[in-house]
Design a protein around this motif. Structure first.
Motif, mmCIF file in Angstrom:
data_model
loop_
_atom_site.group_PDB
_atom_site.id
_atom_site.type_symbol
_atom_site.label_atom_id
_atom_site.label_comp_id
_atom_site.label_asym_id
_atom_site.label_seq_id
_atom_site.Cartn_x
_atom_site.Cartn_y
_atom_site.Cartn_z
ATOM 1 N N ASP A 57 67.725 23.766 34.040
ATOM 2 C CA ASP A 57 67.309 24.885 33.197
ATOM 3 C C ASP A 57 65.872 25.326 33.475
ATOM 4 O O ASP A 57 65.422 26.334 32.931
ATOM 5 C CB ASP A 57 67.437 24.511 31.716
ATOM 6 C CG ASP A 57 68.886 24.288 31.304
ATOM 7 O OD1 ASP A 57 69.799 24.853 31.962
ATOM 8 O OD2 ASP A 57 69.116 23.538 30.335
ATOM 9 N N LEU A 58 65.157 24.577 34.297
ATOM 10 C CA LEU A 58 63.763 24.923 34.598
ATOM 11 C C LEU A 58 63.709 26.031 35.650
ATOM 12 O O LEU A 58 64.567 26.090 36.536
ATOM 13 C CB LEU A 58 63.024 23.684 35.125
ATOM 14 C CG LEU A 58 62.945 22.499 34.175
ATOM 15 C CD1 LEU A 58 62.396 21.273 34.911
ATOM 16 C CD2 LEU A 58 62.071 22.841 32.975
ATOM 17 N N PRO A 59 62.690 26.898 35.572
ATOM 18 C CA PRO A 59 62.583 27.947 36.600
ATOM 19 C C PRO A 59 62.278 27.347 37.966
ATOM 20 O O PRO A 59 61.527 26.376 38.081
ATOM 21 C CB PRO A 59 61.424 28.818 36.107
ATOM 22 C CG PRO A 59 60.663 27.977 35.145
ATOM 23 C CD PRO A 59 61.626 26.978 34.572
ATOM 24 N N SER A 60 62.876 27.940 38.995
ATOM 25 C CA SER A 60 62.659 27.479 40.364
ATOM 26 C C SER A 60 61.601 28.356 41.023
ATOM 27 O O SER A 60 61.571 29.571 40.814
ATOM 28 C CB SER A 60 63.968 27.559 41.150
ATOM 29 O OG SER A 60 63.778 27.112 42.467
ATOM 30 N N HIS A 61 60.738 27.722 41.809
ATOM 31 C CA HIS A 61 59.657 28.419 42.497
ATOM 32 C C HIS A 61 59.717 28.095 43.983
ATOM 33 O O HIS A 61 59.838 26.924 44.354
ATOM 34 C CB HIS A 61 58.295 27.976 41.956
ATOM 35 C CG HIS A 61 58.159 28.146 40.478
ATOM 36 N ND1 HIS A 61 57.887 29.363 39.892
ATOM 37 C CD2 HIS A 61 58.270 27.256 39.460
ATOM 38 C CE1 HIS A 61 57.828 29.210 38.576
ATOM 39 N NE2 HIS A 61 58.058 27.940 38.294
ATOM 40 N N VAL B 52 58.197 19.599 35.784
ATOM 41 C CA VAL B 52 57.922 19.088 34.447
ATOM 42 C C VAL B 52 56.485 18.604 34.477
ATOM 43 O O VAL B 52 56.099 17.843 35.377
ATOM 44 C CB VAL B 52 58.876 17.936 34.062
ATOM 45 C CG1 VAL B 52 58.441 17.296 32.758
ATOM 46 C CG2 VAL B 52 60.314 18.427 33.976
ATOM 47 N N HIS B 53 55.697 19.066 33.509
ATOM 48 C CA HIS B 53 54.284 18.684 33.431
ATOM 49 C C HIS B 53 54.031 17.920 32.140
ATOM 50 O O HIS B 53 54.545 18.285 31.086
ATOM 51 C CB HIS B 53 53.394 19.933 33.435
ATOM 52 C CG HIS B 53 53.681 20.879 34.537
ATOM 53 N ND1 HIS B 53 53.249 20.688 35.826
ATOM 54 C CD2 HIS B 53 54.382 22.046 34.554
ATOM 55 C CE1 HIS B 53 53.643 21.696 36.583
ATOM 56 N NE2 HIS B 53 54.352 22.521 35.836
ATOM 57 N N TYR C 272 50.608 24.148 40.247
ATOM 58 C CA TYR C 272 52.030 24.243 39.922
ATOM 59 C C TYR C 272 52.238 24.572 38.446
ATOM 60 O O TYR C 272 53.161 25.300 38.086
ATOM 61 C CB TYR C 272 52.763 22.953 40.267
ATOM 62 C CG TYR C 272 52.907 22.683 41.757
ATOM 63 C CD1 TYR C 272 52.613 23.643 42.724
ATOM 64 C CD2 TYR C 272 53.358 21.450 42.206
ATOM 65 C CE1 TYR C 272 52.751 23.390 44.072
ATOM 66 C CE2 TYR C 272 53.511 21.187 43.563
ATOM 67 C CZ TYR C 272 53.215 22.158 44.479
ATOM 68 O OH TYR C 272 53.369 21.909 45.826
ATOM 69 N N ARG C 273 51.379 24.033 37.587
ATOM 70 C CA ARG C 273 51.502 24.343 36.156
ATOM 71 C C ARG C 273 51.341 25.848 35.937
ATOM 72 O O ARG C 273 52.039 26.443 35.123
ATOM 73 C CB ARG C 273 50.472 23.558 35.340
ATOM 74 C CG ARG C 273 50.721 23.714 33.841
ATOM 75 C CD ARG C 273 49.628 23.242 32.928
ATOM 76 N NE ARG C 273 49.008 22.006 33.208
ATOM 77 C CZ ARG C 273 49.075 20.913 32.449
ATOM 78 N NH1 ARG C 273 49.832 20.930 31.364
ATOM 79 N NH2 ARG C 273 48.403 19.833 32.750
#
Length: 110
Positions: free
Chosen positions: A8-12, A23-24, A105-106
């Motif tokens: 579910d996290l956005p891909s970069h 994940v931070h 990345y954050r």
């Protein structure tokens, strides 16, 4: 955010052939990386210590001039400021852990 489905996290796209979801925490960054066969991560360095875990595939990694092929279950420990690069010899699934947090990345997730 105690539980997250990383799908579910956005891909970069980090570079062509290397895509990551992050994940931070206050202390570290975890990157779930999908690398496509032939993808090249150019030589670079950063202040973060990095632990690269290859879950699937074969990743040719060079750290401070030493090259090895990481296969399923292998790990590379990269000290802060060490020059490193990688080539995906096959499609790969990788987990990278960075300490301290990768602020660059954050910012991608903001």
């Amino acid at each position: 955010m105690p539980f997250v489905d990383n799908k579910d996290l956005p891909s970069h796209e980090l570079v062509k052939g290397f895509n990551a979801r992050f994940v931070h925490t206050d202390e570290l960054t975890v990157a779930y990386v999908d690398a496509s066969k032939g993808g090249i991560l150019p030589e670079h360095h950063h202040i973060n210590q990095q632990v690269t875990n290859v879950l699937e595939g074969e990743l040719e990694m060079t750290v401070e001039g030493k090259t090895t092929i990481l296969k399923n279950g292998m790990v590379a420990v990269i000290p802060p400021n060490a020059k490193h690069s990688a080539v995906a010899l096959t499609d790969c699934k990788i987990i990278d852990v960075f300490q301290p947090v990768r602020e660059d990345y954050r910012k991608l997730d903001e």
